[in-house]
Motif scaffolding. Structure first.
Motif, mmCIF file in Angstrom:
data_model
loop_
_atom_site.group_PDB
_atom_site.id
_atom_site.type_symbol
_atom_site.label_atom_id
_atom_site.label_comp_id
_atom_site.label_asym_id
_atom_site.label_seq_id
_atom_site.Cartn_x
_atom_site.Cartn_y
_atom_site.Cartn_z
ATOM 1 N N LEU A 19 12.209 121.122 69.825
ATOM 2 C CA LEU A 19 12.337 120.208 70.902
ATOM 3 C C LEU A 19 13.447 119.119 70.648
ATOM 4 O O LEU A 19 14.161 118.869 71.596
ATOM 5 N N GLY A 20 13.485 118.729 69.630
ATOM 6 C CA GLY A 20 14.537 117.313 69.078
ATOM 7 C C GLY A 20 15.830 118.152 69.353
ATOM 8 O O GLY A 20 16.866 117.414 69.804
ATOM 9 N N SER A 21 16.069 119.279 68.941
ATOM 10 C CA SER A 21 17.480 120.059 68.783
ATOM 11 C C SER A 21 17.773 120.406 70.293
ATOM 12 O O SER A 21 19.028 120.078 70.819
ATOM 13 N N VAL A 22 16.899 120.814 71.145
ATOM 14 C CA VAL A 22 17.229 120.967 72.558
ATOM 15 C C VAL A 22 17.347 119.904 73.352
ATOM 16 O O VAL A 22 18.403 119.721 74.129
ATOM 17 N N ILE A 23 16.750 118.565 73.090
ATOM 18 C CA ILE A 23 16.857 117.604 73.736
ATOM 19 C C ILE A 23 18.070 116.708 73.418
ATOM 20 O O ILE A 23 18.943 116.079 74.279
ATOM 21 N N GLY A 24 18.490 117.242 72.088
ATOM 22 C CA GLY A 24 19.797 116.423 71.317
ATOM 23 C C GLY A 24 21.132 117.097 72.100
ATOM 24 O O GLY A 24 22.201 116.496 72.239
ATOM 25 N N THR A 25 20.787 118.453 72.889
ATOM 26 C CA THR A 25 22.083 118.928 73.010
ATOM 27 C C THR A 25 22.454 118.553 74.919
ATOM 28 O O THR A 25 23.637 118.463 75.190
ATOM 29 N N LEU A 26 21.357 117.842 75.409
ATOM 30 C CA LEU A 26 21.736 117.395 76.677
ATOM 31 C C LEU A 26 22.769 116.433 77.027
ATOM 32 O O LEU A 26 23.545 116.417 77.846
ATOM 33 N N PRO A 27 22.870 115.379 76.086
ATOM 34 C CA PRO A 27 23.954 114.552 76.525
ATOM 35 C C PRO A 27 25.254 114.951 76.629
ATOM 36 O O PRO A 27 26.012 114.589 77.291
ATOM 37 N N LEU A 28 25.559 115.778 75.331
ATOM 38 C CA LEU A 28 26.876 116.380 75.658
ATOM 39 C C LEU A 28 27.172 117.301 76.457
ATOM 40 O O LEU A 28 27.960 117.506 77.289
ATOM 41 N N TYR A 29 26.105 118.029 76.970
ATOM 42 C CA TYR A 29 26.037 118.981 78.171
ATOM 43 C C TYR A 29 26.490 118.422 79.348
ATOM 44 O O TYR A 29 27.254 118.728 80.146
ATOM 45 N N TYR A 30 25.812 117.224 79.632
ATOM 46 C CA TYR A 30 26.101 116.247 80.710
ATOM 47 C C TYR A 30 27.456 115.694 80.841
ATOM 48 O O TYR A 30 28.084 115.536 82.072
ATOM 49 N N ILE A 31 27.784 115.394 79.599
ATOM 50 C CA ILE A 31 29.368 114.782 79.424
ATOM 51 C C ILE A 31 30.324 115.906 79.781
ATOM 52 O O ILE A 31 31.267 115.589 80.657
ATOM 53 N N GLY A 32 30.222 117.163 79.452
ATOM 54 C CA GLY A 32 31.008 117.959 79.734
ATOM 55 C C GLY A 32 30.886 118.477 81.194
ATOM 56 O O GLY A 32 31.761 118.767 81.743
ATOM 57 N N ARG A 33 29.635 118.392 81.752
ATOM 58 C CA ARG A 33 29.462 118.754 83.043
ATOM 59 C C ARG A 33 30.150 117.632 84.150
ATOM 60 O O ARG A 33 30.707 118.030 85.168
ATOM 61 N N ALA A 34 30.178 116.322 83.592
ATOM 62 C CA ALA A 34 30.732 115.141 84.404
ATOM 63 C C ALA A 34 32.200 115.410 84.416
ATOM 64 O O ALA A 34 32.875 115.193 85.299
ATOM 65 N N PHE A 35 32.772 115.630 83.112
ATOM 66 C CA PHE A 35 34.109 115.904 83.005
ATOM 67 C C PHE A 35 34.849 116.957 83.881
ATOM 68 O O PHE A 35 35.720 116.803 84.589
ATOM 69 N N GLY A 36 33.890 117.930 83.821
ATOM 70 C CA GLY A 36 34.472 119.320 84.564
ATOM 71 C C GLY A 36 35.847 120.132 84.349
ATOM 72 O O GLY A 36 36.666 119.398 83.729
ATOM 73 N N GLU A 37 35.789 121.343 84.623
ATOM 74 C CA GLU A 37 36.890 122.073 84.498
ATOM 75 C C GLU A 37 38.072 121.583 85.127
ATOM 76 O O GLU A 37 39.254 121.471 84.805
ATOM 77 N N GLU A 38 38.065 121.299 86.402
ATOM 78 C CA GLU A 38 38.971 120.907 87.341
ATOM 79 C C GLU A 38 39.653 119.375 86.707
ATOM 80 O O GLU A 38 40.888 119.243 86.837
ATOM 81 N N ARG A 39 38.862 118.520 86.439
ATOM 82 C CA ARG A 39 39.566 117.207 85.811
ATOM 83 C C ARG A 39 40.391 117.495 84.365
ATOM 84 O O ARG A 39 41.350 117.128 84.286
ATOM 85 N N LEU A 40 39.757 118.603 83.558
ATOM 86 C CA LEU A 40 40.293 118.809 82.552
ATOM 87 C C LEU A 40 41.580 119.610 82.843
ATOM 88 O O LEU A 40 42.624 119.524 82.128
ATOM 89 N N VAL A 41 41.622 120.511 83.725
ATOM 90 C CA VAL A 41 42.612 121.329 84.120
ATOM 91 C C VAL A 41 43.922 120.181 84.583
ATOM 92 O O VAL A 41 45.020 120.272 84.162
ATOM 93 N N ALA A 42 43.661 119.462 85.297
ATOM 94 C CA ALA A 42 44.504 118.219 85.764
ATOM 95 C C ALA A 42 45.003 117.351 84.793
ATOM 96 O O ALA A 42 46.298 117.234 84.815
ATOM 97 N N TRP A 43 44.229 116.992 83.735
ATOM 98 C CA TRP A 43 44.805 116.259 82.461
ATOM 99 C C TRP A 43 45.767 117.011 81.947
ATOM 100 O O TRP A 43 46.695 116.498 81.251
ATOM 101 N N ALA A 44 45.180 118.424 81.345
ATOM 102 C CA ALA A 44 46.267 119.188 80.541
ATOM 103 C C ALA A 44 47.407 119.409 81.340
ATOM 104 O O ALA A 44 48.510 119.605 80.730
ATOM 105 N N ASP A 45 47.565 119.578 82.901
ATOM 106 C CA ASP A 45 48.752 119.693 83.445
ATOM 107 C C ASP A 45 49.598 118.408 83.390
ATOM 108 O O ASP A 45 51.028 118.672 83.430
ATOM 109 N N LYS A 46 48.916 117.354 83.242
ATOM 110 C CA LYS A 46 49.880 116.093 83.275
ATOM 111 C C LYS A 46 50.047 115.664 81.820
ATOM 112 O O LYS A 46 51.312 115.185 81.966
#
Length: 203
Positions: A59-86
């Motif tokens: 339970l602790g391990s699974v709960i602990g994965t969520l903050p980084l998952y949501y950070i990745g989700r909030a950042f998103g592929e499109e933002r990362l692509v735009a940042w990489a291109d710039k």
């Protein structure tokens, strides 16, 4: 570290295991290979129940994965692509590279999450690409839980069997963690150098 981990579990019991495993995913210097064997040893002494120890670890391990998952989700592929291109040219990184990596994770993400949860050094970091690639939450949780259950069971059982020598688990696994991290860094540097040569040749 060992005394602090043991003290927290002694004072908080099962909740201590839950809290430590959540923190382990956010702060990798707190190693699960110390937490779970220590809890397994407590079960061997009769202070805890091994099945509940494993459950709290998962339970602790699974709960602990969520903050980084949501950070990745909030950042998103499109933002990362735009940042990489710039800005990515300084890292020889382009938006196309990001899309390729995302496509790879779309194809192999479930296996990466499942088996990666059992690999010291990268187990917590996999949540970021899972979020960035928008892996469905139910799938992410299921595979994270399975991988975490296998890992927590192995570590807690080892601590249960080894008894007072439970700290040997960390001694054996710690070098593996370092090897994995070094391998990841070497692979990243090799990729960086290869991309730089390709760009220079193309220029």
């Amino acid at each position: 570290m060992a005394d602090w981990v043991q003290g927290l579990m002694d004072s908080m019991g099962y909740l201590g295991i839950l809290l430590l495993m959540i923190l382990e995913n956010l702060f990798p210097p707190i190693p699960s290979e110390l937490i779970m064997p220590s809890a397994g040893f407590a079960a061997a002494r009769g202070d805890m129940n091994l099945a509940v120890v494993i459950l709290m670890g998962v339970l602790g391990s699974v709960i602990g994965t969520l903050p980084l998952y949501y950070i990745g989700r909030a950042f998103g592929e499109e933002r990362l692509v735009a940042w990489a291109d710039k800005y990515g040219k300084w890292l020889t990184l382009s938006g196309k590279d990001i899309r390729k990596a995302d496509d790879w994770f779309d194809r192999h993400g479930t296996k990466a999450v499942l088996f990666g949860r059992m690999v010291p050094g990268i187990r917590s970091l996999l949540s970021l690409p899972a979020g960035m690639s928008e892996m469905p939450m139910p799938k992410f949780l299921i595979y994270s839980a399975i991988g975490s259950a296998l890992w927590a069971t192995a570590l807690a059982t080892a601590g249960y069997v080894l008894g007072e020598n439970y700290d040997r688990v960390e001694q054996y696994i710690s070098p593996i963690s370092k090897i994995v991290l070094v391998a990841v860094v070497v692979a990243a540097v090799a990729w960086f150098l290869k991309r730089r040569r390709e760009q220079q040749t193309g220029a």
